[in-house]
Design a protein around this motif. Structure first.
Motif, PDB file in Angstrom:
ATOM      1  N   LYS A   1       0.911  -1.194   0.201  1.00 20.79           N
ATOM      2  CA  LYS A   1       0.021   0.023   0.067  1.00 20.79           C
ATOM      3  C   LYS A   1       0.790   1.184   0.018  1.00 20.79           C
ATOM      4  O   LYS A   1       0.704   2.354  -0.682  1.00 20.79           O
ATOM      5  CB  LYS A   1      -0.819  -0.019   1.379  1.00 20.79           C
ATOM      6  CG  LYS A   1      -2.024  -0.926   1.176  1.00 20.79           C
ATOM      7  CD  LYS A   1      -2.862  -1.183   2.388  1.00 20.79           C
ATOM      8  CE  LYS A   1      -3.869  -2.293   2.512  1.00 20.79           C
ATOM      9  NZ  LYS A   1      -4.490  -2.406   3.603  1.00 20.79           N
ATOM     10  N   LEU A   2       1.986   1.125   0.888  1.00 21.89           N
ATOM     11  CA  LEU A   2       2.800   2.433   0.765  1.00 21.89           C
ATOM     12  C   LEU A   2       3.283   2.558  -0.564  1.00 21.89           C
ATOM     13  O   LEU A   2       3.520   3.630  -1.208  1.00 21.89           O
ATOM     14  CB  LEU A   2       3.894   2.097   1.651  1.00 21.89           C
ATOM     15  CG  LEU A   2       5.055   3.116   1.903  1.00 21.89           C
ATOM     16  CD1 LEU A   2       4.298   4.579   2.505  1.00 21.89           C
ATOM     17  CD2 LEU A   2       6.166   2.800   2.707  1.00 21.89           C
ATOM     18  N   ALA A   3       3.900   1.555  -1.300  1.00 16.63           N
ATOM     19  CA  ALA A   3       4.387   1.567  -2.622  1.00 16.63           C
ATOM     20  C   ALA A   3       3.527   2.154  -3.636  1.00 16.63           C
ATOM     21  O   ALA A   3       3.694   3.025  -4.471  1.00 16.63           O
ATOM     22  CB  ALA A   3       4.857   0.226  -3.081  1.00 16.63           C
ATOM     23  N   HIS A   4       2.109   1.857  -3.336  1.00 22.75           N
ATOM     24  CA  HIS A   4       0.977   2.237  -4.408  1.00 22.75           C
ATOM     25  C   HIS A   4       0.819   3.754  -4.287  1.00 22.75           C
ATOM     26  O   HIS A   4       0.720   4.414  -5.146  1.00 22.75           O
ATOM     27  CB  HIS A   4      -0.283   1.640  -4.136  1.00 22.75           C
ATOM     28  CG  HIS A   4      -1.198   1.968  -5.053  1.00 22.75           C
ATOM     29  ND1 HIS A   4      -1.371   1.781  -6.333  1.00 22.75           N
ATOM     30  CD2 HIS A   4      -2.383   2.642  -4.626  1.00 22.75           C
ATOM     31  CE1 HIS A   4      -2.495   2.140  -6.620  1.00 22.75           C
ATOM     32  NE2 HIS A   4      -3.296   2.793  -5.793  1.00 22.75           N
ATOM     33  N   VAL A   5       0.952   4.143  -2.904  1.00 17.95           N
ATOM     34  CA  VAL A   5       0.640   5.693  -2.741  1.00 17.95           C
ATOM     35  C   VAL A   5       1.493   6.251  -3.142  1.00 17.95           C
ATOM     36  O   VAL A   5       1.514   7.658  -3.455  1.00 17.95           O
ATOM     37  CB  VAL A   5      -0.003   6.018  -1.284  1.00 17.95           C
ATOM     38  CG1 VAL A   5       1.249   5.866  -0.110  1.00 17.95           C
ATOM     39  CG2 VAL A   5      -0.771   7.136  -0.910  1.00 17.95           C
ATOM     40  N   LEU A   6       2.846   6.071  -3.152  1.00 22.05           N
ATOM     41  CA  LEU A   6       4.076   6.750  -3.328  1.00 22.05           C
ATOM     42  C   LEU A   6       3.819   7.267  -4.734  1.00 22.05           C
ATOM     43  O   LEU A   6       4.320   8.062  -5.322  1.00 22.05           O
ATOM     44  CB  LEU A   6       5.212   6.144  -3.099  1.00 22.05           C
ATOM     45  CG  LEU A   6       5.668   6.134  -1.475  1.00 22.05           C
ATOM     46  CD1 LEU A   6       6.951   5.156  -1.248  1.00 22.05           C
ATOM     47  CD2 LEU A   6       6.266   7.791  -1.200  1.00 22.05           C
ATOM     48  N   GLN A   7       3.518   6.124  -5.426  1.00 24.59           N
ATOM     49  CA  GLN A   7       3.425   6.144  -7.000  1.00 24.59           C
ATOM     50  C   GLN A   7       2.212   7.231  -7.350  1.00 24.59           C
ATOM     51  O   GLN A   7       2.408   7.975  -8.521  1.00 24.59           O
ATOM     52  CB  GLN A   7       3.274   4.943  -7.642  1.00 24.59           C
ATOM     53  CG  GLN A   7       4.489   4.148  -7.724  1.00 24.59           C
ATOM     54  CD  GLN A   7       5.689   4.929  -8.303  1.00 24.59           C
ATOM     55  OE1 GLN A   7       5.693   5.241  -9.225  1.00 24.59           O
ATOM     56  NE2 GLN A   7       6.807   4.898  -7.460  1.00 24.59           N
ATOM     57  N   GLN A   8       1.354   6.962  -6.514  1.00 25.44           N
ATOM     58  CA  GLN A   8       0.068   8.021  -6.836  1.00 25.44           C
ATOM     59  C   GLN A   8       0.460   9.254  -6.441  1.00 25.44           C
ATOM     60  O   GLN A   8       0.058  10.355  -7.254  1.00 25.44           O
ATOM     61  CB  GLN A   8      -1.288   7.652  -5.772  1.00 25.44           C
ATOM     62  CG  GLN A   8      -1.956   6.442  -6.094  1.00 25.44           C
ATOM     63  CD  GLN A   8      -3.222   6.249  -5.305  1.00 25.44           C
ATOM     64  OE1 GLN A   8      -3.042   6.408  -4.122  1.00 25.44           O
ATOM     65  NE2 GLN A   8      -4.379   5.763  -5.946  1.00 25.44           N
ATOM     66  N   MET A   9       1.148   9.619  -5.520  1.00 26.06           N
ATOM     67  CA  MET A   9       1.730  10.947  -5.308  1.00 26.06           C
ATOM     68  C   MET A   9       2.510  11.566  -6.456  1.00 26.06           C
ATOM     69  O   MET A   9       2.357  12.800  -6.709  1.00 26.06           O
ATOM     70  CB  MET A   9       2.549  10.918  -3.973  1.00 26.06           C
ATOM     71  CG  MET A   9       1.638  10.658  -2.606  1.00 26.06           C
ATOM     72  SD  MET A   9       2.611  10.588  -1.182  1.00 26.06           S
ATOM     73  CE  MET A   9       3.069  12.199  -0.853  1.00 26.06           C
ATOM     74  N   LYS A  10       3.220  10.648  -6.875  1.00 28.68           N
ATOM     75  CA  LYS A  10       4.391  10.909  -8.058  1.00 28.68           C
ATOM     76  C   LYS A  10       3.357  11.459  -9.194  1.00 28.68           C
ATOM     77  O   LYS A  10       3.524  12.330  -9.902  1.00 28.68           O
ATOM     78  CB  LYS A  10       4.967  10.129  -8.382  1.00 28.68           C
ATOM     79  CG  LYS A  10       6.038  10.206  -9.601  1.00 28.68           C
ATOM     80  CD  LYS A  10       6.947   8.956 -10.055  1.00 28.68           C
ATOM     81  CE  LYS A  10       7.553   9.450 -11.420  1.00 28.68           C
ATOM     82  NZ  LYS A  10       8.470   8.302 -11.582  1.00 28.68           N
ATOM     83  N   SER A  11       2.159  10.608  -9.487  1.00 30.39           N
ATOM     84  CA  SER A  11       1.381  10.863 -10.638  1.00 30.39           C
ATOM     85  C   SER A  11       0.619  12.021 -10.655  1.00 30.39           C
ATOM     86  O   SER A  11       0.424  12.763 -11.660  1.00 30.39           O
ATOM     87  CB  SER A  11       0.710   9.571 -10.869  1.00 30.39           C
ATOM     88  OG  SER A  11       1.233   8.342 -11.144  1.00 30.39           O
ATOM     89  N   SER A  12       0.218  12.210  -9.284  1.00 37.57           N
ATOM     90  CA  SER A  12      -0.449  13.508  -9.177  1.00 37.57           C
ATOM     91  C   SER A  12       0.249  14.875  -9.166  1.00 37.57           C
ATOM     92  O   SER A  12      -0.513  16.004  -9.145  1.00 37.57           O
ATOM     93  CB  SER A  12      -1.388  13.384  -7.651  1.00 37.57           C
ATOM     94  OG  SER A  12      -0.596  13.320  -6.738  1.00 37.57           O
ATOM     95  N   GLY A  13       1.434  14.802  -9.281  1.00 33.28           N
ATOM     96  CA  GLY A  13       2.172  15.829  -8.929  1.00 33.28           C
ATOM     97  C   GLY A  13       2.507  16.304  -7.406  1.00 33.28           C
ATOM     98  O   GLY A  13       3.256  17.443  -7.254  1.00 33.28           O
TER      99      GLY A  13
END
Length: 277
Positions: free
Chosen positions: A251-263
């Motif tokens: 879940k941490l890995a997923h949210v880190l990628q979400q934060m990258k994608s969203s700017g």
């Protein structure tokens, strides 16, 4: 056989310990601003990024500062959950890596008389300043002309500059962002102003930064990696196992990628007014 044994899936049940709600990140006591200040001050981009990511998955972040070798020992015991650092093949039995959403690029600092380095394949014989136990201690395997010289357990930029100026070594690797932040913070116009030479293109293009997540953590579980290629070199994405998406680590890995994608990650970086790439 030892490599195969290292990859027996570790099916630790993350939910059994979910009540503590804490992710423990470890980092050496030295400063590496703007990523992290000198201990006991934990402020910096790492705290901004990982505390926000932890909050998004219902966790809290705790940062501890330990010697690097102690960090890896604590990760083996499951007392430290993750460590922001680069991939190292000799640590795959202990860690699994995920991208943290920051792109970075390493540069080289040398003594002024070292000629321009546009790639280490053609570098002259050089003494490389490294920390005790650092992954760069193995660099001569890839580049035989480079000889690692371990000069201490923690080497920050001021120490590295002193070692170069004092002829204790010829070359030091540093991420671009922290080096230019150091120049800005100390009101120095260039590398030459502090007596060293900067080589921006010695190590290739920008690449993703990673965190190594402990395979012994209570928040970790894994599964076989269907994309693993045993004929290719080991890498963060080419390991026999991968993090189970439903685990806290996943879940941490997923949210880190979400934060990258969203700017969102880029906005956090922007607070420090320095480019890592």
């Amino acid at each position: 056989m030892r490599r195969l044994l290292a990859f027996v899936p570790l099916l630790f049940s993350t939910w059994l310990h979910a009540e503590d709600g804490v992710l423990v990140m470890a980092y050496p006591a030295r400063e590496k601003e703007p990523l992290i200040a000198e201990a006991p001050d934990n402020s910096g981009l790492y705290q901004d990024l990982f505390s926000r990511a932890a909050q998004k998955i219902g966790m809290q972040l705790k940062i501890v500062r330990l010697p690097k070798r102690r960090i890896f020992h604590e990760m083996q015991d499951g007392k430290v959950d993750f460590y922001p650092g680069s991939f190292a093949e000799d640590r795959v039995a202990v860690m699994s890596w995920v991208e943290n959403g920051i792109m970075t690029r390493e540069v080289c600092l040398t003594r002024p008389e070292v000629p321009p380095l546009n790639g280490l394949e053609s570098a002259p014989p050089l003494r490389v300043i490294v920390e005790l136990g650092a992954s760069k201690s193995e660099i001569s395997r890839r580049f035989p002309s480079l000889k690692p010289v371990e000069l201490g357990p923690m080497i920050d930029i001021p120490q590295a500059v002193r070692f170069l100026n004092g002829n204790w070594g010829d070359l030091f690797f540093i991420e671009r962002g922290p080096f230019f932040y150091y120049l800005k913070k100390n009101k120095q116009p260039s590398a030459e102003a502090i007596g060293v030479r900067l080589h921006e293109n010695c190590l290739g293009p920008a690449y993703p930064m990673h965190i190594g997540f402990s395979r012994h953590s209570r928040h970790y579980a894994e599964e076989p990696n269907p994309r693993y290629n045993p004929n290719a070199p080991l890498s963060p994405h080419n390991l026999p196992t991968r993090i189970l998406p439903s685990s806290t680590a996943g879940k941490l890995a997923h949210v880190l990628q979400q934060m990258k994608s969203s700017g969102e990650t880029r906005r956090l970086i922007g607070r420090y007014q320095v480019s890592f790439e």
